[in-house]
Design a protein around this motif. Structure first.
Motif, mmCIF file in Angstrom:
data_model
loop_
_atom_site.group_PDB
_atom_site.id
_atom_site.type_symbol
_atom_site.label_atom_id
_atom_site.label_comp_id
_atom_site.label_asym_id
_atom_site.label_seq_id
_atom_site.Cartn_x
_atom_site.Cartn_y
_atom_site.Cartn_z
ATOM 1 N N GLU A 135 0.640 -0.996 -0.136
ATOM 2 C CA GLU A 135 -0.104 -0.063 -0.053
ATOM 3 C C GLU A 135 0.852 1.287 0.035
ATOM 4 O O GLU A 135 0.783 1.970 -0.920
ATOM 5 C CB GLU A 135 -0.860 -0.019 1.052
ATOM 6 N N GLU A 136 1.797 1.348 1.078
ATOM 7 C CA GLU A 136 2.637 2.405 1.051
ATOM 8 C C GLU A 136 3.999 1.944 1.549
ATOM 9 O O GLU A 136 3.955 0.963 2.139
ATOM 10 C CB GLU A 136 2.235 3.535 2.002
ATOM 11 N N MET A 137 5.111 2.834 1.425
ATOM 12 C CA MET A 137 6.337 2.262 1.761
ATOM 13 C C MET A 137 7.306 3.457 2.317
ATOM 14 O O MET A 137 6.887 4.660 1.724
ATOM 15 C CB MET A 137 6.969 1.412 0.862
ATOM 16 N N LEU A 138 8.150 3.287 3.043
ATOM 17 C CA LEU A 138 9.422 4.291 3.328
ATOM 18 C C LEU A 138 10.365 3.722 3.660
ATOM 19 O O LEU A 138 10.677 2.642 4.037
ATOM 20 C CB LEU A 138 8.928 5.186 4.517
ATOM 21 N N VAL A 139 11.717 4.491 3.321
ATOM 22 C CA VAL A 139 13.002 3.820 3.592
ATOM 23 C C VAL A 139 13.484 4.787 5.015
ATOM 24 O O VAL A 139 13.452 5.920 4.900
ATOM 25 C CB VAL A 139 14.059 4.104 2.590
ATOM 26 N N ALA A 140 13.460 4.119 6.092
ATOM 27 C CA ALA A 140 14.191 4.803 7.269
ATOM 28 C C ALA A 140 15.680 5.133 7.126
ATOM 29 O O ALA A 140 16.294 4.780 6.267
ATOM 30 C CB ALA A 140 13.968 3.514 8.291
ATOM 31 N N PRO A 141 16.017 5.877 8.075
ATOM 32 C CA PRO A 141 17.364 6.192 7.970
ATOM 33 C C PRO A 141 18.306 5.298 8.312
ATOM 34 O O PRO A 141 19.323 5.325 7.369
ATOM 35 C CB PRO A 141 17.418 7.358 9.313
ATOM 36 N N ASN A 142 17.998 4.184 8.869
ATOM 37 C CA ASN A 142 18.864 3.020 8.814
ATOM 38 C C ASN A 142 18.924 2.225 7.569
ATOM 39 O O ASN A 142 19.511 0.987 7.503
ATOM 40 C CB ASN A 142 18.755 2.071 10.113
ATOM 41 N N ASN A 143 18.256 2.379 6.578
ATOM 42 C CA ASN A 143 18.088 1.938 5.463
ATOM 43 C C ASN A 143 16.847 0.707 5.286
ATOM 44 O O ASN A 143 17.070 -0.093 4.207
ATOM 45 C CB ASN A 143 19.416 1.498 4.657
ATOM 46 N N ASP A 144 16.359 0.433 6.544
ATOM 47 C CA ASP A 144 15.217 -0.595 6.436
ATOM 48 C C ASP A 144 14.125 -0.036 5.664
ATOM 49 O O ASP A 144 13.974 1.283 5.527
ATOM 50 C CB ASP A 144 14.719 -0.935 8.064
ATOM 51 N N ILE A 145 13.489 -0.962 5.048
ATOM 52 C CA ILE A 145 12.454 -0.466 4.095
ATOM 53 C C ILE A 145 11.046 -0.902 4.666
ATOM 54 O O ILE A 145 10.956 -2.296 4.889
ATOM 55 C CB ILE A 145 12.346 -1.053 2.719
ATOM 56 N N TRP A 146 10.105 -0.056 4.917
ATOM 57 C CA TRP A 146 9.061 -0.411 5.850
ATOM 58 C C TRP A 146 7.574 -0.425 4.741
ATOM 59 O O TRP A 146 7.850 0.460 3.972
ATOM 60 C CB TRP A 146 8.669 0.471 7.013
ATOM 61 N N VAL A 147 6.970 -1.420 4.808
ATOM 62 C CA VAL A 147 5.896 -1.421 3.856
ATOM 63 C C VAL A 147 4.630 -1.828 4.589
ATOM 64 O O VAL A 147 4.416 -2.774 5.391
ATOM 65 C CB VAL A 147 6.264 -2.485 2.825
ATOM 66 N N THR A 148 3.394 -0.974 4.370
ATOM 67 C CA THR A 148 2.058 -1.370 4.637
ATOM 68 C C THR A 148 1.703 -2.057 3.533
ATOM 69 O O THR A 148 1.876 -2.004 2.320
ATOM 70 C CB THR A 148 1.307 -0.272 5.040
#
Length: 144
Positions: A37-50
């Motif tokens: 649905e949506e995603m972001l790349v956190a400052p530590n480069n983990d990719i978070w996805v809903t």
């Protein structure tokens, strides 16, 4: 010439465009219905996805090439009635996940919590987070 940042796309997994080339598909988490649905790349480069499906929120660790799935089986705060779509990051690097219901959650790197508990105010349906001058500003449909 300045090279653009990586561009990530979510489909059956993840793909990255580095400004010149597309990477091979990184398969989504095993054993789940995974529709980003949506995603972001956190400052530590983990990719978070809903996602809409079995996996409410997933995290892809680029360093170890592993997925972590967060859903009602391991996060008691997730509500089975709602899906979680919006995902943002705050000035203090909390991952904020908002759903279609009255629960907006955050992950501080170690544990999960309700955003209402942080603010002491009734909050629901966060639609956006903007960080300016080291302050997080929340756009909401109602509450707060």
């Amino acid at each position: 010439m300045r090279r653009p940042k990586n561009i990530w796309l979510g489909n059956d997994g993840l793909q990255k465009y580095d400004g010149s080339n597309w990477s091979a598909l990184i398969p989504g988490p095993a054993g789940t219905n995974y529709w980003p649905e949506e995603m972001l790349v956190a400052p530590n480069n983990d990719i978070w996805v809903t996602s809409i499906g079995d996996a409410y929120v997933t995290k892809y660790d680029q360093g170890s090439s592993t997925w972590t799935v967060y859903d009602t089986s391991n996060v008691s705060l997730f509500d089975k009635q709602w899906w979680y779509g919006d995902i943002e990051i705050t000035h203090d690097n909390k991952i904020v996940i908002a759903g279609t219901g009255d629960s907006t959650l955050y992950f501080n790197g170690t544990s999960w919590g309700l955003l209402d508990q942080l603010s002491g105010l009734s909050m629901s349906v966060v639609k956006d987070v903007i960080v300016k001058n080291n302050v997080s500003w929340f756009g909401m449909c109602n509450g707060f």
